[in-house]
Design an enzyme around this catalytic site. Structure first.
Site, PDB file in Angstrom:
ATOM      1  N   LYS A  22       1.225   5.148   6.774  1.00  0.00           N
ATOM      2  CA  LYS A  22       0.592   5.933   5.721  1.00  0.00           C
ATOM      3  C   LYS A  22       1.276   7.292   5.628  1.00  0.00           C
ATOM      4  O   LYS A  22       2.076   7.674   6.484  1.00  0.00           O
ATOM      5  CB  LYS A  22      -0.899   6.146   6.004  1.00  0.00           C
ATOM      6  CG  LYS A  22      -1.712   4.878   6.169  1.00  0.00           C
ATOM      7  CD  LYS A  22      -1.838   4.082   4.894  1.00  0.00           C
ATOM      8  CE  LYS A  22      -2.611   2.787   5.115  1.00  0.00           C
ATOM      9  NZ  LYS A  22      -2.597   1.909   3.934  1.00  0.00           N
ATOM     10  N   SER A  49       0.794  -1.232   0.000  1.00  0.00           N
ATOM     11  CA  SER A  49       0.000   0.000   0.000  1.00  0.00           C
ATOM     12  C   SER A  49       0.823   1.277   0.000  1.00  0.00           C
ATOM     13  O   SER A  49       0.287   2.361  -0.211  1.00  0.00           O
ATOM     14  CB  SER A  49      -0.953   0.019   1.196  1.00  0.00           C
ATOM     15  OG  SER A  49      -0.260   0.238   2.396  1.00  0.00           O
TER      16      SER A  49
END
Length: 231
Positions: A115, A70
Site C-alpha cells: 500500500k 488495488s
C-alpha cells in the site's frame, strides 16, 4: 503477497612466501574436497550462489508479485517488485507517499500487503475537503498523479490521528482496495505498526515492459509536520 494484498578484513603479512605457500595449501585442500563432490567445482559454486541469494533475500532485497489491482495503475496484476529491506534500517522511517510492503497479520489478514503511506505517526488525516481531496495536517493533497483514473480519493469519510509508531495506508485504486479505511473499527484502527513493515517497494522488475523505479510522489511535499497540524 496480497495487495489488499558485510565484509571482513584480512591481515596482509609482510612475509609473502609463507602466505603464498598457505594459499597453495588451501587451494590443494579445496581441490581434494571438491573432487569428492558431484560435478567438481560446480557444486560448491552453486552452493555459494544459493547461500548468497538467500542472504540477499533475507536482509537486502526481496521480490514480491502483485496479485490484485488495488495499486493500479502504478502496479498491475502480475508485476514483480523489488522491496528494499534496508530502506528503514539505518535511521528514518517510512515517509508519506512511500509504497511499502508489510505483514498484515492481526491487522489486515494473514498475508503480506502493499500500500501507499498516507499518514505517519502524529498525522491528522481527514477525508475529505470541499473538493473531495484527502487532507493531512490541514493540507489538501493532490493525488491525481498516482490515483487510479476515475477513482475519487475516498467514498468513505474519516478523520483519524495516526498513533506514533504506526502508519495509515491506502491503495492507489481506491475503489478496489481494502486498506486502512476498511479497518477503522478493527483492533488497531486500521493502522500498521512500523515494526511490521518489510520494506519499501523501489523497482518494478518484471515484466520487462514495466521496468521502472518507483519514485515518491511530490504530492505530500508541502504537508506540514504533525506538530503544526490544524483542523
Amino acid at each position: 503477497m496480497d495487495t489488499e494484498a558485510q565484509q571482513t578484513e584480512r591481515d596482509r603479512s609482510s612475509r609473502p612466501e609463507p602466505v603464498a605457500a598457505e594459499g597453495r595449501s588451501r587451494f590443494a585442500l579445496v581441490s581434494r574436497i571438491t573432487d569428492w563432490l558431484p560435478g567438481g567445482w560446480i557444486a560448491p559454486i552453486l552452493l555459494v550462489c544459493l547461500v548468497f541469494l538467500l542472504l540477499l533475500n533475507a536482509f537486502v532485497v526481496q521480490p514480491f508479485q502483485i496479485p490484485s489491482g488495488s495499486m493500479e495503475n502504478g502496479l498491475r496484476i502480475g508485476d514483480r517488485v523489488l522491496v528494499n529491506k534496508l530502506a528503514y534500517r539505518f535511521g528514518g522511517g517510512p515517509r508519506r507517499g512511500d509504497v511499502v510492503v508489510f505483514d498484515g497479520t492481526g491487522y489486515f489478514g494473514n498475508a503480506d500487503y502493499i500500500k501507499r503511506v498516507v499518514g505517519v505517526g502524529g498525522d491528522h488525516v481527514v477525508c475529505c475537503d470541499k473538493e473531495g481531496r484527502i487532507r493531512v495536517n490541514g493540507r489538501s493533497v493532490d493525488e491525481s498523479t498516482f490515483l487510479h483514473p476515475g477513482d475519487s480519493p475516498s467514498t468513505v469519510t474519516f478523520t483519524v490521528v495516526v498513533p506514533d509508531g504506526t502508519l495509515f495506508v491506502l491503495g492507489d485504486h481506491r475503489s478496489d482496495s481494502s486498506d486502512s479505511r476498511d479497518h477503522l473499527g478493527s483492533p488497531g484502527g486500521g493502522m500498521i505498526p512500523v515494526s511490521d513493515v518489510i520494506g519499501r517497494a523501489d523497482w518494478i522488475v518484471w515484466p520487462a515492459a514495466h521496468w521502472t523505479r518507483l519514485q515518491r510522489p511530490g504530492a505530500y511535499a508541502r504537508v506540514p509536520a504533525a506538530d503544526g497540524a490544524h483542523g
